[in-house]
Design a protein around this motif. Sequence first.
Motif, PDB file in Angstrom:
ATOM      1  N   SER A   1       4.926   2.177  -3.449  1.00  0.00           N
ATOM      2  CA  SER A   1       5.107   2.829  -2.153  1.00  0.00           C
ATOM      3  C   SER A   1       6.535   3.351  -2.017  1.00  0.00           C
ATOM      4  O   SER A   1       7.472   2.759  -2.558  1.00  0.00           O
TER       5      SER A   1
ATOM      6  N   SER B   1       6.815  -6.335  -5.177  1.00  0.00           N
ATOM      7  CA  SER B   1       7.956  -5.602  -4.643  1.00  0.00           C
ATOM      8  C   SER B   1       9.013  -6.568  -4.112  1.00  0.00           C
ATOM      9  O   SER B   1       8.691  -7.708  -3.767  1.00  0.00           O
TER      10      SER B   1
ATOM     11  N   SER C   1       7.353  -1.496  -5.565  1.00  0.00           N
ATOM     12  CA  SER C   1       7.859  -0.536  -4.586  1.00  0.00           C
ATOM     13  C   SER C   1       9.345  -0.755  -4.336  1.00  0.00           C
ATOM     14  O   SER C   1       9.768  -1.874  -4.016  1.00  0.00           O
TER      15      SER C   1
ATOM     16  N   ASN D   1      -1.455   3.209  -2.426  1.00  0.00           N
ATOM     17  CA  ASN D   1      -0.310   2.440  -1.952  1.00  0.00           C
ATOM     18  C   ASN D   1      -0.160   2.593  -0.448  1.00  0.00           C
ATOM     19  O   ASN D   1      -1.112   2.943   0.259  1.00  0.00           O
TER      20      ASN D   1
END
Length: 403
Positions: free
Chosen positions: A295, A375, A335, A253
Amino acid sequence: MFDCSIRVCLVVGSAAMLWGCGEPTVEGEGVEKEDEAVIAGSLPKPPDTSWPLFRGDSAMQGVSEEELAFPLALSWSFETTRAIVATAVIEGGDVYVGSTDGRFFCLDLETGDEVWSHDFGYAIEGTAGIAGNAVMVGGQDGILRAFDRGTGEAIWEVETDGKITGGVNVWADPDDPERMIAVFGSHDYFLYARDVATGDQGWEFETDNFVNGTPTIVGGNAIIGGCDNFLRLISVQTGEQISEVDIGAYIANTLAVRDGIAYIAHYGGMVEAYDLETEENVWRFEAPRVEFHASPAVTEGYVYVAGRDKVVRCLDRVHGEQVWEFSARRGIDSSPVACRNAVIVGSGDARVYALGIENGEELWSTALGGGISASPAIGGGYLVIGGEDGFIYAFRGAEDSQE
C-alpha cells in the motif's frame, strides 16, 4: 497473504483484461486542494505512542510523526511458530499482532513479554484495529473477533463466509463520541460494518469479488478497492454506495486518502490519484509490468510506493512525477511507512530499510531471519515489524536501547 489472482481469472477471463481494461483518459493538472486539519468521522491522528490501525490512521496514510534515531538496535524479539505477515498495532504500551500459526498476541512494547494470547486455530494474516478498550482482528476462518485490550477477554465475534485477510478500520460518530463503527472486508465479497461495543447494528455491502485490503475511512465514507477492479465509496452510516470508479485492474492492497484525493497502487502497473468528489483521474504514474501489492504512504509532499520489481519509488504528490527510487534485492510486499526523518520498508530480501525522505539514500538497514511481507508499525519510539521467520521484532535508537 492477499490474493486476487484465482478469482479474477474467473471474472475477467484473460491477462489482457487484467493489464489493460478501463484505463482512465482524463489527464489532470495535479492536486490543488488544501489539507484539512480535521475530517468529520475520521479518528484523529494517533499520538506518537500509538499505531492503532494498519496504516496508522483512518485515512490509511502510512505516516508517523515520530523521529527515529538511527542507527537502530534490536530491543527485543518474540518467537511464534510460523510466518508473521500481519502488521502489528500499538496502543497503551502494548503490541498486538497475529501469526499464521493461528495465535493472536498482546506483547509488552518495552520488553516483548507476552501479556495474553488467543489461539484461533486458523492463520491470522490481517491487521488488528484498536478502538477504545477493544482490539479487533479477523482470521482465515472468516471470523472477526473483538477482545478487551487489557485482559484479553473475548467481547464478541462476527462470522463471514470467507477468510479475512485485510485489517479493521474504525469510524467515530461525530455526533456521538461513544459510538464507533468497525469496518472490514472478507473474501465472501462483502464489506461489513459492526458496532465496536457490541458487534451488532451493522450492514453488509456486496462487491463483485474479494475485499482484500483494509477499508479507508474519510468524512463518514469507507473507500475500498478490490479484486473486482472498482474504487468504491460507501456510507459508513447506511452501507449505501455513493460512487464507483472502474480502475481497470485489481487492487490487492489499501488505498490512502489525503485532501480528498485517493492514491492507489494496483496490479495494472500504475500508481494513480483520483479526486473522490469528481471521480476524475488527477494523475497516473506508469510502471509497466509491476505488481503493486504494498500500500502507498502519502505525506504532504510525496507518495511512496514499493513493488514486486524490488523498487521503492518516491513520487511528487501534486503531479505524480518520480523524485527518486531505491532498489532492494528482492520484491517488496511490505507497505512503506514515512516517519519524520525516514521511509521505512521491509523486503523479500529479509532486510528492513530506512531511506532518506527526499533523496532515497539508505540511512540504515538490518537483516532478519527471513523475508518480510508485514509492514512496519511505529509507536513509543519503537519500530515493530514481523518476519516470515516467525519472529516479531522491535527496534529502537541504539543509544535509547542502551539506557
